[in-house]
Design a protein around this motif. Structure first.
Motif, PDB file in Angstrom:
ATOM      1  N   VAL A  64      41.481  36.222  43.119  1.00 59.41           N
ATOM      2  CA  VAL A  64      40.101  36.712  43.189  1.00 59.41           C
ATOM      3  C   VAL A  64      39.218  35.870  42.278  1.00 59.41           C
ATOM      4  CG1 VAL A  64      38.576  38.691  42.806  1.00 59.41           C
ATOM      5  CG2 VAL A  64      40.903  39.049  43.669  1.00 59.41           C
ATOM      6  N   ALA A  65      38.105  35.394  42.807  1.00 59.70           N
ATOM      7  CA  ALA A  65      37.117  34.673  42.007  1.00 59.70           C
ATOM      8  C   ALA A  65      35.857  35.515  41.876  1.00 59.70           C
ATOM      9  CB  ALA A  65      36.778  33.331  42.648  1.00 59.70           C
ATOM     10  N   CYS A  66      35.270  35.494  40.710  1.00 62.46           N
ATOM     11  CA  CYS A  66      34.021  36.210  40.481  1.00 62.46           C
ATOM     12  C   CYS A  66      33.317  35.579  39.298  1.00 62.46           C
ATOM     13  CB  CYS A  66      34.266  37.700  40.232  1.00 62.46           C
ATOM     14  SG  CYS A  66      35.250  38.044  38.760  1.00 62.46           S
ATOM     15  N   SER A  67      32.110  36.012  39.039  1.00 56.95           N
ATOM     16  CA  SER A  67      31.397  35.475  37.891  1.00 56.95           C
ATOM     17  C   SER A  67      32.112  35.883  36.608  1.00 56.95           C
ATOM     18  CB  SER A  67      29.956  35.992  37.863  1.00 56.95           C
ATOM     19  OG  SER A  67      29.921  37.351  37.467  1.00 56.95           O
ATOM     20  N   ALA A 120      33.666  39.601  35.593  1.00 57.46           N
ATOM     21  CA  ALA A 120      35.066  39.709  35.184  1.00 57.46           C
ATOM     22  C   ALA A 120      35.195  40.367  33.815  1.00 57.46           C
ATOM     23  CB  ALA A 120      35.721  38.334  35.178  1.00 57.46           C
ATOM     24  N   MET A 121      34.396  39.908  32.853  1.00 57.24           N
ATOM     25  CA  MET A 121      34.514  40.399  31.479  1.00 57.24           C
ATOM     26  C   MET A 121      33.964  41.813  31.311  1.00 57.24           C
ATOM     27  SD  MET A 121      33.662  37.053  29.119  1.00 57.24           S
ATOM     28  CE  MET A 121      32.059  36.766  29.852  1.00 57.24           C
ATOM     29  N   ARG A 122      32.852  42.096  31.976  1.00 56.84           N
ATOM     30  CA  ARG A 122      32.149  43.355  31.719  1.00 56.84           C
ATOM     31  C   ARG A 122      32.536  44.488  32.668  1.00 56.84           C
ATOM     32  NH1 ARG A 122      27.052  43.483  28.723  1.00 56.84           N
ATOM     33  NH2 ARG A 122      27.062  41.691  27.309  1.00 56.84           N
ATOM     34  N   TRP A 123      33.156  44.145  33.809  1.00 57.11           N
ATOM     35  CA  TRP A 123      33.541  45.234  34.709  1.00 57.11           C
ATOM     36  C   TRP A 123      34.967  45.099  35.215  1.00 57.11           C
ATOM     37  CZ3 TRP A 123      35.529  46.508  39.352  1.00 57.11           C
ATOM     38  CH2 TRP A 123      35.427  47.854  39.713  1.00 57.11           C
ATOM     39  N   LEU A 124      35.317  43.969  35.818  1.00 61.24           N
ATOM     40  CA  LEU A 124      36.592  43.898  36.533  1.00 61.24           C
ATOM     41  C   LEU A 124      37.795  44.051  35.622  1.00 61.24           C
ATOM     42  CD1 LEU A 124      38.160  43.575  39.092  1.00 61.24           C
ATOM     43  CD2 LEU A 124      37.830  41.097  38.976  1.00 61.24           C
ATOM     44  N   VAL A 125      37.884  43.255  34.564  1.00 61.68           N
ATOM     45  CA  VAL A 125      39.054  43.331  33.681  1.00 61.68           C
ATOM     46  C   VAL A 125      39.184  44.715  33.029  1.00 61.68           C
ATOM     47  CG1 VAL A 125      40.113  42.407  31.590  1.00 61.68           C
ATOM     48  CG2 VAL A 125      39.196  40.850  33.319  1.00 61.68           C
ATOM     49  N   PRO A 126      38.096  45.316  32.520  1.00 61.63           N
ATOM     50  CA  PRO A 126      38.235  46.664  31.953  1.00 61.63           C
ATOM     51  C   PRO A 126      38.700  47.715  32.951  1.00 61.63           C
ATOM     52  CG  PRO A 126      36.225  45.639  31.158  1.00 61.63           C
ATOM     53  CD  PRO A 126      36.762  44.747  32.235  1.00 61.63           C
ATOM     54  N   THR A 138      34.217  31.992  36.833  1.00 61.15           N
ATOM     55  CA  THR A 138      33.496  30.748  37.018  1.00 61.15           C
ATOM     56  C   THR A 138      32.036  31.018  37.235  1.00 61.15           C
ATOM     57  OG1 THR A 138      33.419  28.755  38.382  1.00 61.15           O
ATOM     58  CG2 THR A 138      33.941  30.776  39.499  1.00 61.15           C
ATOM     59  N   SER A 139      31.234  29.992  37.154  1.00 60.62           N
ATOM     60  CA  SER A 139      29.804  30.144  37.400  1.00 60.62           C
ATOM     61  C   SER A 139      29.552  30.241  38.892  1.00 60.62           C
ATOM     62  CB  SER A 139      29.023  28.964  36.825  1.00 60.62           C
ATOM     63  OG  SER A 139      29.214  27.819  37.626  1.00 60.62           O
TER      64      SER A 139
END
Length: 293
Positions: free
Chosen positions: A98-101, A105-111, A130-131
């Motif tokens: 999965v690729a995302c900004s 990733a840091m503020r929603w997906l990983v948590p 990634t950007s």
């Protein structure tokens, strides 16, 4: 019929030397000696029967033939690396890349990712952060994106909408912002370098024009948010990305948030959209986003 291809090691040496402009730096990256990399590059040129480099001071510079070969080799190595990693991941467990900004990733997906693993303990999610500009060059299976205007029409047509999104201008509590009539006025507007059309969309959806005297731009939404927290200006962000900042009083949203019609979607970046892991991730993220504010 046997493939008439140069050795993989010589192609890797060529790509690294061309990208870095130096055999020495290529050797450091590849974990080889300078002499070994130099021999591999020379072997590739001998195999081709043409020169690929020319001297440029103390370094190397691609000639016309090298310039033509580099993107071919780079793409082939990227695809080989992605395919190799996919085989390994699938052998260990069903996987999806999965690729995302980086901000999402840091503020929603990983948590929230622990929820996916509770539901699917036998599956593996590989992430690329990634950007927006680079997001399609990571060998991903799925891309999480709200701004899909630059994607190929085929990918846009196959995208799966998974959530609503709402954007709004945010700033530090003591930053001066005025809203009079249908105009929002501030000294500095903060822009995302690769999704600058978000401000135009917000103005159209909110019915407000933005008047500012200066602009700052950053390559990641996270940096835009931190600039707003620091009092540098007004940033436009999706509400999920700043929920905690607003709750903790680090930011305020003086004009609230308005929904963008297209919403957040899963965009297929490979032909693996129908794999069990890809379908499981798509269903999970839709459920998880629906449970949020």
């Amino acid at each position: 019929m046997a493939r008439r291809l140069p050795p993989l090691a010589s192609l890797k040496a060529f790509e690294a030397a061309a990208r870095l402009g130096s055999v020495t730096r290529a050797a450091e990256e590849l974990g080889r000696t300078h002499g070994a990399v130099s021999r591999q590059v020379r072997a590739l040129q001998d195999f081709a029967g043409i020169a690929l480099f020319e001297k440029a001071g103390t370094g190397l510079r691609l000639n016309a033939s090298g310039e033509a070969l580099l993107p071919v080799v780079t793409q082939a190595l990227d695809q080989l690396e992605a395919g190799w990693q996919r085989v390994l991941d699938d052998a260990r467990a069903p996987s999806v890349h999965v690729a995302c900004s980086a901000t999402f990733a840091m503020r929603w997906l990983v948590p929230h990712l622990a929820g996916f693993y509770r539901r699917h303990p036998d599956m593996h999610v590989r992430l690329s952060m990634t950007s927006a500009r680079e997001i399609r060059h990571q060998g991903a299976d799925l891309i999480v994106a709200w701004d899909r205007a630059t994607y190929p029409e085929r990918d846009q047509a196959r995208s799966i909408r998974v959530a609503d999104v709402a954007f709004g201008p945010v700033c530090a509590p003591d930053y001066r912002v005025a809203i009079k009539g249908r105009r929002l006025t501030c000294a500095t507007r903060i822009l995302h370098e690769y999704t600058s059309r978000a401000w135009s969309l917000w103005q159209a959806h909110a019915g407000l024009a933005v008047a500012n005297t200066a602009e700052l731009s950053f390559p990641h939404t996270h940096l835009c948010i931190e600039a707003a927290v620091a009092g540098l200006g007004v940033a436009l962000v999706e509400r999920r990305m700043v929920r905690d900042d607003i709750a903790q009083g680090r930011l305020v949203a003086p004009a609230g948030f308005v929904a963008f019609a297209d919403g957040l979607a899963i965009v297929p970046a490979s032909e693996r959209l129908e794999t069990p892991a890809a379908k499981a991730f798509t269903a999970w993220i839709a459920d998880e986003l629906a449970d949020g504010p």
